[in-house]
Design an enzyme around this catalytic site. Structure first.
Site, PDB file in Angstrom:
ATOM      1  CE1 TYR A  52      -4.035  -1.802  -0.332  1.00  3.87           C
ATOM      2  CE2 TYR A  52      -3.043  -3.259   1.314  1.00  3.87           C
ATOM      3  CZ  TYR A  52      -4.016  -3.007   0.356  1.00  3.87           C
ATOM      4  OH  TYR A  52      -4.959  -3.967   0.077  1.00  3.87           O
ATOM      5  NE  ARG A  55      -0.530  -0.354  -6.215  1.00  7.84           N
ATOM      6  CZ  ARG A  55       0.517  -1.181  -6.271  1.00  7.84           C
ATOM      7  NH1 ARG A  55       0.719  -2.092  -5.340  1.00  7.84           N
ATOM      8  NH2 ARG A  55       1.390  -1.100  -7.258  1.00  7.84           N
ATOM      9  CD  GLN A  85     -16.441  -1.863  -6.893  1.00  7.12           C
ATOM     10  OE1 GLN A  85     -16.162  -3.042  -6.669  1.00  7.12           O
ATOM     11  NE2 GLN A  85     -16.896  -1.470  -8.062  1.00  7.12           N
ATOM     12  CG  ASN A  86     -11.569   3.116  -8.179  1.00  7.62           C
ATOM     13  OD1 ASN A  86     -11.697   1.889  -8.243  1.00  7.62           O
ATOM     14  ND2 ASN A  86     -11.772   3.901  -9.215  1.00  7.62           N
ATOM     15  CB  VAL A  87      -8.254   2.729  -2.114  1.00 10.82           C
ATOM     16  CG1 VAL A  87      -9.190   1.637  -1.611  1.00 10.82           C
ATOM     17  CG2 VAL A  87      -7.142   2.120  -2.945  1.00 10.82           C
ATOM     18  CG  ASP A  88      -8.232   6.513  -7.364  1.00 11.68           C
ATOM     19  OD1 ASP A  88      -9.133   7.371  -7.248  1.00 11.68           O
ATOM     20  OD2 ASP A  88      -8.255   5.644  -8.253  1.00 11.68           O
ATOM     21  CG  HIS A 103     -13.812  -1.681  -1.721  1.00 13.91           C
ATOM     22  ND1 HIS A 103     -13.716  -2.237  -2.979  1.00 13.91           N
ATOM     23  CD2 HIS A 103     -14.910  -2.254  -1.143  1.00 13.91           C
ATOM     24  CE1 HIS A 103     -14.713  -3.098  -3.148  1.00 13.91           C
ATOM     25  NE2 HIS A 103     -15.450  -3.112  -2.071  1.00 13.91           N
ATOM     26  CB  THR A 168     -16.679  -2.109 -11.360  1.00 14.94           C
ATOM     27  OG1 THR A 168     -16.672  -3.257 -10.491  1.00 14.94           O
ATOM     28  CG2 THR A 168     -18.108  -1.719 -11.667  1.00 14.94           C
ATOM     29  CB  SER A 169     -14.641  -7.104 -13.060  1.00 14.23           C
ATOM     30  OG  SER A 169     -14.320  -7.108 -11.680  1.00 14.23           O
TER      31      SER A 169
HETATM   32  P1  OAD Z   1     -11.368  -5.018 -11.714  1.00 18.97           P
HETATM   33  O1  OAD Z   1      -9.913  -5.009 -12.045  1.00 18.97           O
HETATM   34  O2  OAD Z   1     -11.961  -6.278 -11.233  1.00 18.97           O
HETATM   35  O3  OAD Z   1     -12.202  -4.591 -13.015  1.00 18.97           O
HETATM   36  C1  OAD Z   1     -11.811  -3.500 -13.788  1.00 18.97           C
HETATM   37  C2  OAD Z   1     -12.873  -3.236 -14.830  1.00 18.97           C
HETATM   38  O4  OAD Z   1     -12.508  -2.056 -15.544  1.00 18.97           O
HETATM   39  C3  OAD Z   1     -13.059  -4.336 -15.867  1.00 18.97           C
HETATM   40  O5  OAD Z   1     -14.439  -4.552 -16.106  1.00 18.97           O
HETATM   41  C4  OAD Z   1     -12.363  -3.774 -17.112  1.00 18.97           C
HETATM   42  O6  OAD Z   1     -12.968  -4.235 -18.338  1.00 18.97           O
HETATM   43  C5  OAD Z   1     -12.609  -2.297 -16.940  1.00 18.97           C
HETATM   44  N1  OAD Z   1     -11.634  -1.412 -17.580  1.00 18.97           N
HETATM   45  C6  OAD Z   1     -10.288  -1.518 -17.649  1.00 18.97           C
HETATM   46  N2  OAD Z   1      -9.731  -0.474 -18.256  1.00 18.97           N
HETATM   47  C7  OAD Z   1     -10.755   0.347 -18.613  1.00 18.97           C
HETATM   48  C8  OAD Z   1     -10.841   1.608 -19.272  1.00 18.97           C
HETATM   49  N3  OAD Z   1      -9.748   2.254 -19.682  1.00 18.97           N
HETATM   50  N4  OAD Z   1     -12.059   2.152 -19.457  1.00 18.97           N
HETATM   51  C9  OAD Z   1     -13.191   1.507 -19.035  1.00 18.97           C
HETATM   52  N5  OAD Z   1     -13.169   0.315 -18.388  1.00 18.97           N
HETATM   53  C10 OAD Z   1     -11.974  -0.252 -18.186  1.00 18.97           C
HETATM   54  O7  OAD Z   1     -11.612  -3.801 -10.708  1.00 18.97           O
HETATM   55  P2  OAD Z   1     -12.836  -3.542  -9.740  1.00 18.97           P
HETATM   56  O8  OAD Z   1     -14.106  -4.055 -10.320  1.00 18.97           O
HETATM   57  O9  OAD Z   1     -12.774  -2.129  -9.340  1.00 18.97           O
HETATM   58  O10 OAD Z   1     -10.962  -4.166  -3.658  1.00 18.97           O
HETATM   59  O11 OAD Z   1     -12.447  -4.441  -8.498  1.00 18.97           O
HETATM   60  C11 OAD Z   1     -13.278  -4.462  -7.369  1.00 18.97           C
HETATM   61  C12 OAD Z   1     -12.458  -4.609  -6.117  1.00 18.97           C
HETATM   62  O12 OAD Z   1     -11.603  -5.740  -6.243  1.00 18.97           O
HETATM   63  C13 OAD Z   1     -11.506  -3.471  -5.856  1.00 18.97           C
HETATM   64  O13 OAD Z   1     -12.121  -2.359  -5.217  1.00 18.97           O
HETATM   65  C14 OAD Z   1     -10.456  -4.086  -4.986  1.00 18.97           C
HETATM   66  C15 OAD Z   1     -10.307  -5.431  -5.648  1.00 18.97           C
HETATM   67  O14 OAD Z   1      -9.950  -6.469  -4.832  1.00 18.97           O
HETATM   68  C16 OAD Z   1     -10.083  -4.104  -2.624  1.00 18.97           C
HETATM   69  O15 OAD Z   1      -8.885  -4.111  -2.779  1.00 18.97           O
HETATM   70  C17 OAD Z   1     -10.722  -4.030  -1.295  1.00 18.97           C
END
Ligand code: OAD
Length: 221
Positions: A52, A55, A85-88, A103, A168-169
């Site tokens: 962290y 980061r 969900q972002n920590v930034d 988060h 977000t995925s």
């Molecule tokens: P993920 O890495 O799981 O998903 C990222 C999403 O962003 C995917 O659906 C990609 O297709 C999409 N993506 C990537 N680049 C992009 C771009 N330039 N424009 C648009 N979309 C794009 O990230 P999160 O869903 O945020 O938690 O993950 C959820 C949580 O999992 C996070 O908050 C984190 C992690 O573990 C903790 O650390 C507590």
């Protein structure tokens, strides 16, 4: 109109912050169990702090992108809350004012015993104590930990006219479950480079956040 925006790592990708699950993402190069769980912290706090700290240092080198700025602009025209969900802190730096960090936040530290939270722009090291005399830990919600702001986020979604889900995925719960709290007449739009599967009907805008979010915002202001 009340617009609730749920963001994930994809919105910050074009600012230069790695996502978690794309190829070469953070969870491909680091072990979730070691880095982002309570027992990882117990077993090797130095490793967790270093992850962290890196980061946090990186955060000082990046800037918000067009997608963050477009959401800040949206506030001038609608009642907007950003659940991230972002920590930034890129939503804050772009000018959004109503943000729920589901988060946690990289720029804060937490007393590992009392859970008191403090501003913390720099590194956290072993031996850094809170005013209560306990070790500080990153203010991050790790896997298997409760999500303290979940109820607040659910309340916002329950009152939404439009839910916009960006980058977000939707694989991490309970964040992904927020979609299911929308009222029946609430529109849902997903903007993502690769639209994730959902069990409910949504509109999708496939493409990069910097391209699609400003277009979407312009279409509703
Ligand atoms: P993920 O890495 O799981 O998903 C990222 C999403 O962003 C995917 O659906 C990609 O297709 C999409 N993506 C990537 N680049 C992009 C771009 N330039 N424009 C648009 N979309 C794009 O990230 P999160 O869903 O945020 O938690 O993950 C959820 C949580 O999992 C996070 O908050 C984190 C992690 O573990 C903790 O650390 C507590």
């Amino acid at each position: 109109m009340k617009i609730v925006v749920l963001t994930g790592a994809g919105i910050s990708a074009e600012s230069g912050i790695s996502t978690f699950r794309d190829s070469n993402g953070l969870w491909e190069n680091h072990n979730i169990e070691e880095i982002a769980t309570p027992w990882g912290w117990e077993m090797n706090p130095d490793l967790v702090l270093e992850f962290y700290n890196q980061r946090r240092r990186q955060l000082h080198e990046v800037t918000p992108n067009l997608a963050h700025y477009a959401l800040a602009e949206l506030e001038k025209h609608h009642d907007v809350v950003v659940i991230t969900q972002n920590v930034d802190d890129l939503h804050e730096r772009a000018g959004s004012t109503n943000i729920i960090h589901l988060h946690g936040e990289l720029l804060k530290a937490r007393d590992e015993v009392t859970d008191d939270v403090y501003d913390n722009p720099g590194d956290i090291n072993l031996g850094d104590f809170s005013p209560n005399g306990h070790q500080l830990r990153p203010h991050i919600v790790w896997f298997y930990e409760p999500v303290p702001l979940l109820d607040k986020a659910v309340d916002e979604v329950r009152n939404a006219d439009h839910l916009v889900v960006i980058g977000t995925s939707l694989v991490v719960y309970p964040a992904a479950s927020l979609l299911f709290f929308t009222p029946p007449d609430c529109k849902i739009t997903i903007i993502d480079k690769s639209i994730p599967e959902t069990a409910i009907k949504v509109d999708s805008l496939e493409g990069s956040a910097c391209e699609k979010v400003p277009q979407f915002v312009n279409s509703i202001i």
